[in-house]
Design a protein around this motif. Structure first.
Motif, PDB file in Angstrom:
ATOM      1  N   GLY A 260      -5.705  -5.205  -0.727  1.00 42.48           N
ATOM      2  CA  GLY A 260      -5.098  -6.348  -0.943  1.00 42.48           C
ATOM      3  C   GLY A 260      -4.791  -5.736   1.027  1.00 42.48           C
ATOM      4  N   SER A 261      -3.776  -6.867   1.036  1.00 50.10           N
ATOM      5  CA  SER A 261      -2.779  -7.079   2.748  1.00 50.10           C
ATOM      6  C   SER A 261      -1.843  -6.276   2.219  1.00 50.10           C
ATOM      7  CB  SER A 261      -2.197  -8.117   2.880  1.00 50.10           C
ATOM      8  OG  SER A 261      -1.096  -8.827   2.346  1.00 50.10           O
ATOM      9  N   PRO A 262      -1.653  -5.559   3.590  1.00 46.16           N
ATOM     10  CA  PRO A 262      -0.544  -4.586   3.481  1.00 46.16           C
ATOM     11  C   PRO A 262       0.903  -5.336   3.059  1.00 46.16           C
ATOM     12  CG  PRO A 262      -1.156  -5.366   5.938  1.00 46.16           C
ATOM     13  CD  PRO A 262      -1.538  -6.010   4.695  1.00 46.16           C
ATOM     14  N   GLU A 263       1.391  -6.621   3.082  1.00 46.72           N
ATOM     15  CA  GLU A 263       2.695  -6.889   2.239  1.00 46.72           C
ATOM     16  C   GLU A 263       2.221  -8.253   1.526  1.00 46.72           C
ATOM     17  OE1 GLU A 263       4.948  -8.117   5.750  1.00 46.72           O
ATOM     18  OE2 GLU A 263       5.766  -5.816   5.851  1.00 46.72           O
ATOM     19  N   LEU A 264       3.325  -8.673   0.853  1.00 47.21           N
ATOM     20  CA  LEU A 264       3.070  -9.586  -0.154  1.00 47.21           C
ATOM     21  C   LEU A 264       4.555 -10.461  -0.138  1.00 47.21           C
ATOM     22  CD1 LEU A 264       1.388 -11.066  -2.239  1.00 47.21           C
ATOM     23  CD2 LEU A 264       1.973  -9.555  -4.063  1.00 47.21           C
TER      24      LEU A 264
ATOM     25  N   LYS B  95       0.920  -1.336  -0.014  1.00 46.13           N
ATOM     26  CA  LYS B  95      -0.190  -0.081   0.226  1.00 46.13           C
ATOM     27  C   LYS B  95       1.369   1.483  -0.060  1.00 46.13           C
ATOM     28  CE  LYS B  95      -3.416  -2.365   2.525  1.00 46.13           C
ATOM     29  NZ  LYS B  95      -5.277  -2.435   1.437  1.00 46.13           N
TER      30      LYS B  95
ATOM     31  N   ASN C  94      -4.472  -1.093  -3.348  1.00 47.50           N
ATOM     32  CA  ASN C  94      -4.241  -0.571  -2.158  1.00 47.50           C
ATOM     33  C   ASN C  94      -5.973  -0.293  -1.665  1.00 47.50           C
ATOM     34  OD1 ASN C  94      -1.865   1.120  -2.266  1.00 47.50           O
ATOM     35  ND2 ASN C  94      -1.925   1.184  -4.116  1.00 47.50           N
TER      36      ASN C  94
END
Length: 153
Positions: free
Chosen positions: A114-118, A44, A111
């Motif tokens: 989604g999750s804050p990390e991938l 994000k 953004n």
């Protein structure tokens, strides 16, 4: 060589394959440069993985249009295709459209949903596949457009 012969289905397919491979590799290289391979990629915000689809889309679409179009040099020199300036303008336009539609949609989705990390390896794979697919699609579109222009003149 006539414009229609220059832009045969085989020629377009070869250019699409070259564009897909090149853009997949370049997308991967830029991912590694900006996000590395050690930690999860932040998704994000400005500078995050989601946001990075905007400049990636712009660059891939620009070069996937401009390079193959310029490689059609004999037809260009013979005056059967638009000027270099016109090809440059169309390439910028394709890049802006890809960044807005493709990159913008992915950035918005990542953004907001989604999750804050991938994890880096799936993120890298997604970037490579996206860059390759976008490059092939834009190359096909650009060369087919040029083939139509060359045949009409």
């Amino acid at each position: 060589m006539t414009a229609s012969a220059r832009f045969s289905a085989q020629y377009v397919a070869r250019e699409m394959a070259a564009s897909a491979a090149t853009n997949a590799v370049l997308s991967s290289a830029f991912f590694v440069l900006f996000f590395g391979l050690v930690d999860p990629a932040p998704v994000k915000g400005v500078g995050g993985y989601g946001f990075d689809f905007l400049p990636q889309s712009l660059a891939v679409a620009f070069f996937a249009s401009f390079v193959p179009s310029m490689m059609s040099g004999k037809a260009l020199i013979a005056g059967k295709l638009p000027s270099v300036g016109s090809l440059l303008l169309y390439s910028v336009l394709y890049g802006a459209i890809a960044a807005t539609v493709g990159g913008g949609t992915i950035a918005l989705l990542l953004n907001t949903l989604g999750s804050p990390e991938l994890a880096n390896l799936p993120a890298l794979a997604i970037k490579a596949v996206y860059g390759g697919a976008l490059g092939a699609m834009v190359t096909r579109f650009a060369l087919r457009r040029l083939a139509g222009l060359g045949a009409a003149q």
